[in-house]
Design a protein around this motif. Structure first.
Motif, short mmCIF file in Angstrom:
data_model
loop_
_atom_site.label_atom_id
_atom_site.label_comp_id
_atom_site.label_asym_id
_atom_site.label_seq_id
_atom_site.Cartn_x
_atom_site.Cartn_y
_atom_site.Cartn_z
N ALA A 33 0.79 -1.24 0.00
CA ALA A 33 0.00 0.00 0.00
C ALA A 33 0.82 1.29 0.00
O ALA A 33 0.25 2.38 0.13
CB ALA A 33 -0.96 -0.01 1.19
N HIS A 34 2.14 1.17 -0.13
CA HIS A 34 2.93 2.39 -0.30
C HIS A 34 4.27 2.04 -0.90
O HIS A 34 5.13 1.42 -0.25
CB HIS A 34 3.16 3.12 1.03
N GLN A 35 4.45 2.42 -2.15
CA GLN A 35 5.76 2.30 -2.81
C GLN A 35 5.73 3.26 -4.00
O GLN A 35 4.71 3.85 -4.31
CB GLN A 35 6.08 0.84 -3.16
N HIS A 36 6.89 3.40 -4.62
CA HIS A 36 7.03 4.43 -5.64
C HIS A 36 7.50 3.90 -7.00
O HIS A 36 8.00 4.65 -7.81
CB HIS A 36 8.04 5.49 -5.17
N GLY A 37 7.41 2.59 -7.20
CA GLY A 37 7.83 2.05 -8.49
C GLY A 37 9.33 2.07 -8.72
O GLY A 37 9.79 1.99 -9.85
N PHE A 86 -1.02 10.52 1.39
CA PHE A 86 0.10 11.45 1.61
C PHE A 86 1.11 10.85 2.58
O PHE A 86 0.81 9.90 3.31
CB PHE A 86 -0.42 12.80 2.12
N HIS A 87 2.32 11.43 2.57
CA HIS A 87 3.33 11.07 3.56
C HIS A 87 3.02 11.85 4.84
O HIS A 87 2.66 13.02 4.77
CB HIS A 87 4.73 11.45 3.07
N LEU A 88 3.18 11.21 5.99
CA LEU A 88 2.85 11.89 7.25
C LEU A 88 3.93 11.68 8.30
O LEU A 88 4.24 10.55 8.67
CB LEU A 88 1.51 11.37 7.80
N THR A 138 6.30 -1.46 1.18
CA THR A 138 7.75 -1.62 1.20
C THR A 138 8.47 -0.30 1.02
O THR A 138 9.64 -0.17 1.37
CB THR A 138 8.22 -2.54 0.06
N ASP A 139 7.80 0.72 0.44
CA ASP A 139 8.42 2.00 0.16
C ASP A 139 9.66 1.82 -0.72
O ASP A 139 10.49 2.71 -0.79
CB ASP A 139 8.77 2.72 1.47
N ASN A 140 9.78 0.67 -1.38
CA ASN A 140 11.00 0.31 -2.15
C ASN A 140 12.26 0.50 -1.32
O ASN A 140 13.33 0.85 -1.83
CB ASN A 140 11.10 1.12 -3.45
N ALA A 174 1.27 7.42 4.67
CA ALA A 174 2.41 6.54 4.88
C ALA A 174 3.20 7.00 6.09
O ALA A 174 3.20 8.18 6.43
CB ALA A 174 3.32 6.56 3.65
N HIS A 175 3.86 6.06 6.76
CA HIS A 175 4.81 6.30 7.84
C HIS A 175 4.15 6.59 9.18
O HIS A 175 4.01 5.71 10.00
CB HIS A 175 5.82 7.40 7.47
N GLY A 176 3.78 7.85 9.45
CA GLY A 176 3.16 8.18 10.73
C GLY A 176 4.07 7.92 11.91
O GLY A 176 3.61 7.76 13.05
ZN LIG Z 1 7.33 6.88 0.34
#
Ligand SMILES: [Zn+2]
Length: 496
Positions: free
Chosen positions: A66-70, A248-250, A336-338, A285-287
């Motif tokens: 649910a969160h990565q950037h390719g 969004f990134h948080l 994974t956020d890559n 993402a993150h938090g």
């Molecule tokens: Zn990210």
């Protein structure tokens, strides 16, 4: 032409996080959806159906990253070693872009080979100056690979690596000469130049992907320190009207947390709530640095928090507060956020790390509770974070046929039918390499066949060749000076 029906059978079927495992389970797939599921004896095999016997394997809903950037080539392989977030991001200014389509394709193929059937592609730019083309290349890569993807259209209207942005001119004035050219790149509008052009870009891309069952769009405002109050209000209203999600990134780094204390004295999520952000479907993402008040708002407003523990630990941000988020009742997902702990797209390994971080000192989660949490994070939580319809993330009649199968020692039909035992083994011992089948929308995209290994290798070779062929965009000395200045700027600000 209708595809012939397909039956998948396995020693174990895990239909959904809150359902018991089924020994000798089966699913019937028709037209990309699950037509029937349950004990194999109860699932009919229609005339002409293709039957796949998976044997000693666990068949379950596909994993959702649910969160990565390719970014299919890891940042270490790109030449950007682990360091605190802001200088780490700055390090990328050393090189021009790789072949964006090839790198995204590799990310997609690697996720599929690890049992991932859907992903959220978060806001990202390589700073080519043509964000529209970057995003279209990325969408094309997910389509070719056949991975279900929610693609975020990025938004940012203030700040870059210095936040709050009010501090940037003083920082720039003190920068050594070798680093001066780096501060301005990319500009503070790294996506579309303004809100109006972002909206018309979203309109065009939405028209381009209409009718594609695998691709959906979302808004990707970069994060609180990068988005003005005005832009938050605009995007929230538009997301609601358009019925798309907002991701969004948080509060990822200590520097972002320090910046938020100045920009949002009433609390970051309290401000976002006042701006109407939660009138739309939201995930973040993150938090890592969420306060108890932020967590209470997230729980009340249905904000899904996507955990990226490997990334957080590697970039010196600290571990995400999984146990506290869990206790606060926040809906969780994982990505994974890559930049996973294993430096690859092994989602199950990353999920296990997230699970361990949910074990608070002095508490005692049972194996069953932890397995149920991991299962929900990977499937229904991921589906919510990626704004997929409610029938995603489960195996049930009518649901999309997005499934994965894993084969690991002990997960065979002789295993006891303790309802938590199979999930416990899968989520603690299972790894991406145990994946033996990935089906997305009824298409088998990976089955651990020789041709699957060849396809992955070719995707890897193309992506790596383009990384090696990147132009230098800035001198090594300039980038090092810029990174040192960033570290000095943020030193001691994280705990104020
Ligand atoms: Zn990210």
């Amino acid at each position: 032409m209708a595809k012939r029906p397909e039956v998948l059978r396995a020693d174990w079927l895990l239909p959904a996080p809150n359902r018991a495992a089924i020994r000798h389970g089966a699913i019937l797939v028709r037209d990309g959806r699950i037509a029937a599921s349950g004990p194999a004896a109860s699932v009919e095999i229609p005339e002409g159906a293709a039957v796949t016997e998976l044997g000693a394997a666990v068949l379950m809903p596909g994993l959702i990253n649910a969160h990565q950037h390719g970014r299919g080539i890891s940042q270490i392989m790109m030449g950007y070693p682990d360091m605190p977030l802001e200088p780490w991001i700055a390090g990328r200014r050393r090189h021009g872009p790789p072949d964006i389509g090839a790198v995204t394709r590799l990310a997609a193929e690697a996720m599929i080979a690890n049992g991932v059937t859907a992903t959220l592609h978060a806001n990202y730019t390589y700073g080519t100056g043509d964000y529209g083309q970057e995003l279209r290349d990325q969408i094309a890569a997910y389509r070719t690979a056949g991975l279900r993807a929610t693609i975020c259209v990025g938004l940012q209207d203030r700040g870059a690596l210095i936040y709050p942005d009010a501090d940037e001119s003083a920082f720039a004035a003190r920068l050594p000469k070798a680093a001066q050219a780096l501060i301005a790149r990319p500009a503070s509008a790294p996506y579309m130049p303004d809100w109006k052009s972002s909206v018309s870009f979203m309109d065009r891309v939405q028209a381009e992907v209409t009718g594609d069952p695998l691709i959906r769009l979302a808004w990707g405002p970069a994060g609180p320190q990068w988005v003005s109050d005005t832009l938050w209000s605009q995007v929230a209203a538009d997301a609601r009207a358009r019925n798309v999600g907002l991701h969004f990134h948080l509060l990822e780094s200590p520097a972002q947390a320090a910046s938020a204390r100045r920009l949002y004295p009433e609390g970051t999520l309290a401000r976002l709530r006042r701006l109407g952000v939660f009138n739309a479907a939201t995930s973040c993402a993150h938090g890592v640095h969420m306060s108890p008040a932020d967590m209470a708002i997230a729980a009340a407003e249905g904000l899904v928090v996507v955990l990226n523990p490997g990334s957080n630990l590697r970039l010196f941000n600290g571990p995400p507060p999984v146990a506290a988020l869990r206790a606060a009742g926040v809906l969780l997902a994982a990505g994974t956020d890559n930049c996973a702990a294993s430096d690859d797209e092994d989602y199950l390994a990353e999920l296990w790390l997230a699970t361990l971080l949910g074990r608070a000192e002095g508490a005692m989660n049972t194996a069953g509770q932890d397995a149920a949490m991991a299962f929900a994070i990977a499937t229904t939580g991921g589906a919510a974070a990626a704004f997929l319809p409610e029938d995603h993330g489960v195996i049930a009649p009518g649901a999309p046929a997005d499934v994965a199968a894993f084969r690991l020692m002990g997960c065979d039909s002789r295993q006891s039918s303790d309802p938590h035992r199979i999930a416990e083994m899968l989520f603690s011992r299972g790894r991406g390499r145990d994946c033996v089948l990935t089906m997305i929308a009824g298409q088998i995209r990976f089955a651990a066949r020789p041709e699957d290994a060849v396809r992955l290798q070719q995707a890897h070779d193309r992506a790596l060749a383009s990384v090696r062929a990147r132009a230098n965009a800035a001198s090594a000395t300039g980038v090092a000076a810029f990174q040192a200045a960033l570290r000095a700027h943020y030193a001691g600000r994280g705990d104020g």
